[in-house]
Design an enzyme around this catalytic site. Structure first.
Site, PDB file in Angstrom:
ATOM      1  N   LEU A 117     -14.419   6.098  -5.847  1.00 10.98           N
ATOM      2  CA  LEU A 117     -13.158   5.693  -5.397  1.00 10.98           C
ATOM      3  C   LEU A 117     -12.707   4.575  -5.963  1.00 10.98           C
ATOM      4  O   LEU A 117     -13.788   3.469  -6.492  1.00 10.98           O
ATOM      5  CB  LEU A 117     -13.316   5.221  -3.781  1.00 10.98           C
ATOM      6  CG  LEU A 117     -12.170   4.886  -3.036  1.00 10.98           C
ATOM      7  CD1 LEU A 117     -10.797   5.897  -2.940  1.00 10.98           C
ATOM      8  CD2 LEU A 117     -11.892   4.672  -1.513  1.00 10.98           C
TER       9      LEU A 117
ATOM     10  N   ARG B 218      -0.487   9.701  -0.491  1.00 12.90           N
ATOM     11  CA  ARG B 218      -1.443  10.344  -1.305  1.00 12.90           C
ATOM     12  C   ARG B 218      -1.369  11.733  -1.975  1.00 12.90           C
ATOM     13  O   ARG B 218      -1.498  12.560  -2.739  1.00 12.90           O
ATOM     14  CB  ARG B 218      -3.291  10.010  -0.640  1.00 12.90           C
ATOM     15  CG  ARG B 218      -3.425   8.506  -0.710  1.00 12.90           C
ATOM     16  CD  ARG B 218      -4.220   8.878   0.793  1.00 12.90           C
ATOM     17  NE  ARG B 218      -4.753   6.484   0.234  1.00 12.90           N
ATOM     18  CZ  ARG B 218      -5.865   6.457   0.616  1.00 12.90           C
ATOM     19  NH1 ARG B 218      -6.744   6.655   1.769  1.00 12.90           N
ATOM     20  NH2 ARG B 218      -6.144   4.714   0.718  1.00 12.90           N
TER      21      ARG B 218
ATOM     22  N   HIS C  85      -8.348  11.853  -2.484  1.00 10.58           N
ATOM     23  CA  HIS C  85      -7.632  10.474  -2.821  1.00 10.58           C
ATOM     24  C   HIS C  85      -6.824  10.432  -4.034  1.00 10.58           C
ATOM     25  O   HIS C  85      -7.653  11.022  -5.493  1.00 10.58           O
ATOM     26  CB  HIS C  85      -9.042   9.593  -3.092  1.00 10.58           C
ATOM     27  CG  HIS C  85      -8.355   8.215  -2.463  1.00 10.58           C
ATOM     28  ND1 HIS C  85      -8.047   7.323  -4.166  1.00 10.58           N
ATOM     29  CD2 HIS C  85      -8.514   6.934  -2.051  1.00 10.58           C
ATOM     30  CE1 HIS C  85      -7.388   6.079  -3.603  1.00 10.58           C
ATOM     31  NE2 HIS C  85      -7.556   5.994  -2.220  1.00 10.58           N
TER      32      HIS C  85
ATOM     33  N   PHE D 180       0.631  -1.246   0.158  1.00 13.04           N
ATOM     34  CA  PHE D 180      -0.516   0.168   0.013  1.00 13.04           C
ATOM     35  C   PHE D 180       0.700   1.192   0.199  1.00 13.04           C
ATOM     36  O   PHE D 180       1.656   1.105   0.249  1.00 13.04           O
ATOM     37  CB  PHE D 180      -0.715   0.369   1.882  1.00 13.04           C
ATOM     38  CG  PHE D 180      -2.456  -0.172   0.969  1.00 13.04           C
ATOM     39  CD1 PHE D 180      -2.990  -0.342   0.621  1.00 13.04           C
ATOM     40  CD2 PHE D 180      -2.899   1.457   1.310  1.00 13.04           C
ATOM     41  CE1 PHE D 180      -4.327  -0.872  -0.513  1.00 13.04           C
ATOM     42  CE2 PHE D 180      -4.758   1.015   0.627  1.00 13.04           C
ATOM     43  CZ  PHE D 180      -4.947   0.387   0.607  1.00 13.04           C
TER      44      PHE D 180
ATOM     45  N   HIS E 116     -11.453  13.019  -0.452  1.00 11.69           N
ATOM     46  CA  HIS E 116     -11.970  11.250   0.789  1.00 11.69           C
ATOM     47  C   HIS E 116     -11.844  11.752   1.891  1.00 11.69           C
ATOM     48  O   HIS E 116     -12.624  11.083   2.352  1.00 11.69           O
ATOM     49  CB  HIS E 116     -11.244  10.713  -0.030  1.00 11.69           C
ATOM     50  CG  HIS E 116     -10.536   9.394   0.032  1.00 11.69           C
ATOM     51  ND1 HIS E 116     -12.347   8.301  -0.280  1.00 11.69           N
ATOM     52  CD2 HIS E 116      -9.767   8.612   0.890  1.00 11.69           C
ATOM     53  CE1 HIS E 116     -11.707   6.960   0.050  1.00 11.69           C
ATOM     54  NE2 HIS E 116      -9.963   6.748   0.595  1.00 11.69           N
TER      55      HIS E 116
ATOM     56  N   GLU F  75      -6.484   2.021  -3.572  1.00 12.52           N
ATOM     57  CA  GLU F  75      -5.416   2.161  -3.837  1.00 12.52           C
ATOM     58  C   GLU F  75      -5.178   1.067  -4.132  1.00 12.52           C
ATOM     59  O   GLU F  75      -3.428   1.104  -3.978  1.00 12.52           O
ATOM     60  CB  GLU F  75      -4.991   2.559  -2.508  1.00 12.52           C
ATOM     61  CG  GLU F  75      -3.218   3.417  -2.113  1.00 12.52           C
ATOM     62  CD  GLU F  75      -2.874   3.900  -1.184  1.00 12.52           C
ATOM     63  OE1 GLU F  75      -3.103   5.257  -1.490  1.00 12.52           O
ATOM     64  OE2 GLU F  75      -2.046   3.545  -0.914  1.00 12.52           O
TER      65      GLU F  75
ATOM     66  N   ARG G 268      -2.940  11.148   5.899  1.00  6.95           N
ATOM     67  CA  ARG G 268      -3.465   9.810   6.226  1.00  6.95           C
ATOM     68  C   ARG G 268      -3.138   8.523   5.290  1.00  6.95           C
ATOM     69  O   ARG G 268      -3.267   8.697   3.734  1.00  6.95           O
ATOM     70  CB  ARG G 268      -4.543   9.497   6.249  1.00  6.95           C
ATOM     71  CG  ARG G 268      -5.497   7.686   7.050  1.00  6.95           C
ATOM     72  CD  ARG G 268      -6.822   8.277   7.314  1.00  6.95           C
ATOM     73  NE  ARG G 268      -7.511   8.130   5.586  1.00  6.95           N
ATOM     74  CZ  ARG G 268      -7.585   7.153   5.298  1.00  6.95           C
ATOM     75  NH1 ARG G 268      -7.057   6.483   4.935  1.00  6.95           N
ATOM     76  NH2 ARG G 268      -8.898   7.354   4.049  1.00  6.95           N
TER      77      ARG G 268
ATOM     78  N   GLN H 148      -7.822  15.515   2.784  1.00  6.65           N
ATOM     79  CA  GLN H 148      -7.710  14.326   1.791  1.00  6.65           C
ATOM     80  C   GLN H 148      -8.342  14.036   0.752  1.00  6.65           C
ATOM     81  O   GLN H 148      -9.408  14.380   0.016  1.00  6.65           O
ATOM     82  CB  GLN H 148      -7.265  13.196   2.383  1.00  6.65           C
ATOM     83  CG  GLN H 148      -6.782  11.884   1.280  1.00  6.65           C
ATOM     84  CD  GLN H 148      -6.121  10.589   2.388  1.00  6.65           C
ATOM     85  OE1 GLN H 148      -6.796   9.780   2.412  1.00  6.65           O
ATOM     86  NE2 GLN H 148      -4.857  10.275   2.455  1.00  6.65           N
TER      87      GLN H 148
END
Lengths: 385, 562
Positions: free
Chosen positions: B241, B275, B231, B113, B340, B244, B375, B229
């Protein structure tokens, strides 16, 4: 932007009036959804139109509804597609028909009471893991494919589309139903659960349990997440019958095995043999039927008479055992080859494993096409699933 | 009148985990949600959940990645707790029945990730949030004797007692419109984020910042509200979405010329940089004319083997097919950065406690702060579970120790009056509430997004203030009691406007660039002045600004490259 007409079945409980139809014009991009259309009505024209909705992306399961008679999610149905579908069904320019889900009471407009129906049934299947003893210090070690396998059931978002589409539920409101039984498979198929046999016994003996499904595929068609609830029910039956040898008081197992045996032998269903084979397998001229079988057979007589009277059983010849049309050419052998393949492989059609369509042969993969996929390569769906 | 030792508001992952933890301590627990619990937005978390559980990994490594990801704004004591407790939490979930992916030996397997130095993300295909949440709901059903569920109850406001302790909340039963005062010795806010303030957003329609605004209204400080954030991979028009996890599985980002542009921006981590870094890279490509005409770049998942896509990214196959008409196994999909996640929220300590005795917050509604300026992917599920559990445990312990205060019964009457006033407004005099909401979303997405400057933020703030004024006379259509979503929408609008105002004020005030806050007029990070949190407390004319220090335990701020 194109115009569409939504014909919504409305019910405003505080008005004292019954349900009624109302048409709304919306203008939005063709690739937006029926839910987007309803939200446009709510935002611009009538804020009293209610529909449960949240994610808009087919994840939360809120917006189960019937569109042009089909149970589905409002957010997952493109408005242009629904428009074409309405026209195809009715000819000419027909509005998109939007109704609340079936098989559950309506609270207001498109909002139904899922608690008294869907959730009560979910709770019926003891929907939590029942492991044996204390958990291990680390994780349970289980076959990797078993987790991928039950992930298909875990993919259920509890939207109720399958419940709404279920034909058995229409006849027997007490049927545990497709969603709850798919949930049951999530535990039966989970190697960490210690109560698989108990769960299966319970669901087989319940007259509204796994053998109450009529195999109509409605739920498979309606499910927006490809959980294929009916497939999960059939797997519960196979595991209950083949692996645990559970004979049920509903005679469901024997009826199913009669069905498959007759087709294996004859290629198509010889209905004249069905009752007899269901209640007293292999009886003809060989064995003496048990008292239970006789009772079952006698008990089924009204069904047979009704079949004749209503015209469902049209040919008297079909009642004579053994008189049954043969399949042309070597079709019968093909049918038997399917049986052989299925018995040898016992593969399950699981979309987390096989994907949407027939896999292209990949020489480095051990995976072969599933029997279902091999027999019926699925063309691109135009209706959207 | 329902009365509980611990009342949890919100039933996503944080709320359900909190309720289960509190019930384990043997106190009386109620959990309230404005939607059925399984509709909560934790469902949308696709990719997975981080934990240093594998051999060769360490919680320190996870913590450092998180600190670095936060652009050093995260509080390191809280981050240490989260990362230390993560492995145990994953095992707990596994024991409850979450169907985590296994490796060939049948043990828990991981995927890579963004922003992580190790593949430490545990997952269930790409429905991780849904799978965990449904399993927790199984546990709620199992423990229904210990935990009362109030499904489809909308919280309109919090209630304090005369000593300033939180003592309950006012609820509206959505199905029949009745209002009730719920008494509670402790209230845990687990109401999620406020993504609906921005349009478009990956967030669900229910993510309207209810808990954040309600806490703010009773005087609890909010923190890090400027940290929003975007995304990197959301669908262009609808904002949905794309996990990721796709990049974790090897998918590439390409501009319109087919160039793998992350080579320029993050030569080491490439697509798996943090991100904020990837979103800025994409937006730069788009702004400088190297994107597609519809303002997007491409995500190429076709490089991932098809069998692996079906097994691990099936949800994305469906999203591509159903919402973009693209078969992601065969062609790239157009994406862009989209709103996001709110790193900020109600300021809490590491036990979820706010400055108001008896009031807790956990999950996206809260700001501990473990995410700081940005995050990391797969840290939000972890945040909800760890701090949800801690809030549940801590509040249960508190319930055993204190004597409960009594909420004033005037609170219920006040809330009833407020709603009656809303329903009774003249139609046609003001604007439709839905119009106000739409204008808010557009203004925020235009000015308080990936790149910001003082002028834009001021424009947004002025718009928000005008909309606040307009919302006072905004009218609705539904005047009934049963399932009146219209009136709930108008209440939510008020919550959203409070959140929006706070985000604008904090973004304007922080004159530096850090994490998700990138000021084109202040493009550098400025540790000397700004290595601190902005706290906002409600004053008569808007948020009052104060600061709190960033807790640093073992990682001093360094330059941040990927």
């Amino acid at each position: 932007m194109p115009d569409y007409t939504l014909k919504v079945r409305r019910y405003q409980p505080e008005s004292g009036e019954g349900a009624y139809w109302q048409e709304f014009k919306v203008d939005l991009d063709p690739d937006l959804s029926v839910l987007d259309g309803l939200l446009q009505v709510r935002d611009r024209e009538d804020g009293s139109l209610v529909v449960r909705c949240s994610c808009r992306a087919a994840i939360c399961g809120s917006c189960g509804m019937k569109i042009n008679g089909r149970s589905t999610l409002g957010c997952k149905t493109q408005i242009a597609e629904a428009h074409e579908q309405a026209n195809r069904r009715n000819g000419g320019t027909e509005p998109i028909v939007v109704e609340p889900m079936a098989n559950m009471p309506v609270i207001k407009d498109l909002v139904t009471d899922m608690e008294s129906t869907h959730w009560t049934k979910i709770r019926r299947v003891t929907p939590w893991l029942l492991p044996e003893g204390d958990p291990p210090e680390r994780e349970y070690v289980v076959p990797p494919e078993s987790m991928i396998d039950i992930t298909q059931s875990m993919a259920c978002i509890q939207c109720g589309a399958c419940v709404s589409s279920c034909l058995s539920l229409e006849v027997d409101p007490e049927f545990i139903g497709p969603a709850a039984l798919a949930k049951a498979y999530r535990f039966v198929g989970d190697p960490r659960d210690a109560e698989a046999r108990g769960r299966l016994y319970d669901l087989a003996q319940d007259p509204h349990g796994i053998y109450d499904c009529t195999h109509c595929f409605s739920c498979v068609d309606a499910c927006p997440k490809d959980v294929a609830p009916m497939d999960q029910i059939m797997r519960l039956r196979r595991i209950a019958g083949d692996d645990h040898d559970i004979d049920d008081v509903n005679n469901g197992r024997r009826h199913e095995s009669a069905f498959t045996k007759i087709i294996e032998k004859k290629g198509t269903l010889d209905e004249s043999l069905l009752l007899q084979e269901s209640y007293a397998q292999g009886v003809k001229g060989k064995l003496i039927p048990t008292p239970g079988a006789i009772k079952g057979l006698v008990g089924s007589l009204p069904t047979a008479v009704r079949g004749l009277r209503t015209g469902k059983m049209r040919s008297l010849a079909k009642l004579i055992p053994g008189v049954h049309e043969k399949l042309p050419g070597d079709a019968q052998e093909h049918v038997q080859r399917i049986y052989t393949h299925a018995e040898e492989h016992r593969e399950e059609l699981n979309l987390y494993i096989s994907g949407e369509e027939e896999l292209e042969p990949e020489p480095d993969e051990a995976e072969t096409p599933t029997p279902e996929a091999a027999i019926e390569p699925e063309p691109d769906e135009e209706g959207g699933r | 009148m329902p009365r509980h030792d611990v009342l949890v508001i919100g039933a996503g992952l944080a709320g359900q985990r909190a309720a289960l933890a509190a019930a384990e301590e043997g106190v009386s627990v109620g959990i309230v949600s404005k939607v059925h619990p399984v509709r909560s937005h934790s469902n949308a978390a696709q990719g997975g959940i981080n934990a240093a559980l594998q051999e060769g990994d360490s919680w320190e490594s996870h913590a450092f990645d998180t600190v670095k990801g936060s652009d050093y704004l995260g509080d390191q004591d809280a981050i240490e707790i989260m990362c230390r407790e993560a492995p145990e939490e994953i095992l707990h979930l596994e024991h409850l029945g979450v169907t985590f992916h296994r490796n060939d030996e049948g043990r828990l397997g991981t995927r890579a990730f963004g922003g992580a130095s190790q593949a430490r993300t545990y997952y269930v295909a790409d429905i991780t949030g849904q799978a965990i949440m449904h399993v927790l709901y199984e546990q709620l059903m199992k423990h229904s004797e210990l935990i009362s569920r109030y499904e489809e109850y909308f919280t309109t406001g919090l209630v304090l007692d005369d000593d300033g302790n939180c003592a309950g909340a006012v609820m509206r039963n959505v199905s029949d419109g009745t209002m009730e005062l719920f008494e509670a010795e402790n209230v845990i806010l687990a109401t999620g984020g406020n993504g609906q303030v921005w349009q478009p957003t990956t967030n669900a329609l229910i993510c309207t910042g209810d808990g954040i605004a309600m806490a703010y209204r009773v005087g609890a400080p909010l923190m890090d509200m400027e940290m929003i954030q975007y995304h990197p991979t959301t669908l262009a028009k609808k904002g949905f979405l794309i996990t990721e996890g796709a990049r974790g599985e090897g998918a590439l980002l390409l501009n319109a010329k087919g160039e793998r542009f992350m080579e320029t921006y993050a030569p080491n981590k490439m697509e798996l940089a943090s991100r904020d870094v990837v979103s800025r890279a994409e937006q730069t490509e788009i702004n400088e004319g190297r994107g597609f005409p519809d303002g997007t770049v491409a995500l190429d998942i076709t490089v991932v083997p098809r069998k692996r896509i079906h097994e691990a990214l099936r949800e994305i196959v469906l999203v591509g097919r159903d919402f973009a008409g693209v078969d992601i196994t065969r062609e790239p999909i157009r994406i862009k950065p989209g709103n996001h996640y709110a790193m900020g929220g109600v300021k809490t300590d590491v036990n979820g406690a706010t400055s108001i005795p008896g009031l807790y917050a956990a999950g996206e509604a809260a700001c501990v702060s473990v995410h700081g300026g940005n995050r990391l992917g797969a840290n939000s599920l972890l945040d909800t579970l760890i701090f949800g559990r801690r809030a549940g445990q801590h509040s249960a312990t508190r319930a055993k120790q204190i004597e409960a205060g009594r909420p004033s019964s005037a609170a219920l009457a006040d809330e009833e009056r407020r709603i009656a006033e809303l329903i009774g407004r003249d139609r046609g005099k003001g604007r439709r509430a839905s119009e106000v909401r739409k204008e808010l979303g557009e203004a925020m997405d235009q000015h308080v997004a990936v790149f910001r400057d003082a002028e834009g933020i001021k424009t947004a703030l002025e718009t928000v203030k005008r909309l606040q004024e307009e919302s006072r006379s905004a009218y609705i259509d539904d005047l009934g009691a049963v399932f009146n979503q219209d009136v709930l929408g108008a209440i939510e609008l008020g919550f959203m406007l409070d959140c929006a105002e706070c985000s604008c004020v904090a973004a304007l005030h922080r004159t530096e660039s850090r994490g998700a806050q990138y000021r084109t007029d202040f493009p550098e990070r400025n540790d000397e002045e700004w290595l601190k949190h902005i706290d906002l407390t409600r004053d008569s004319d808007g948020p009052e600004i104060s600061y709190s220090p960033v807790t640093i335990t073992q990682w001093q701020p360094m330059e941040r490259t990927y």
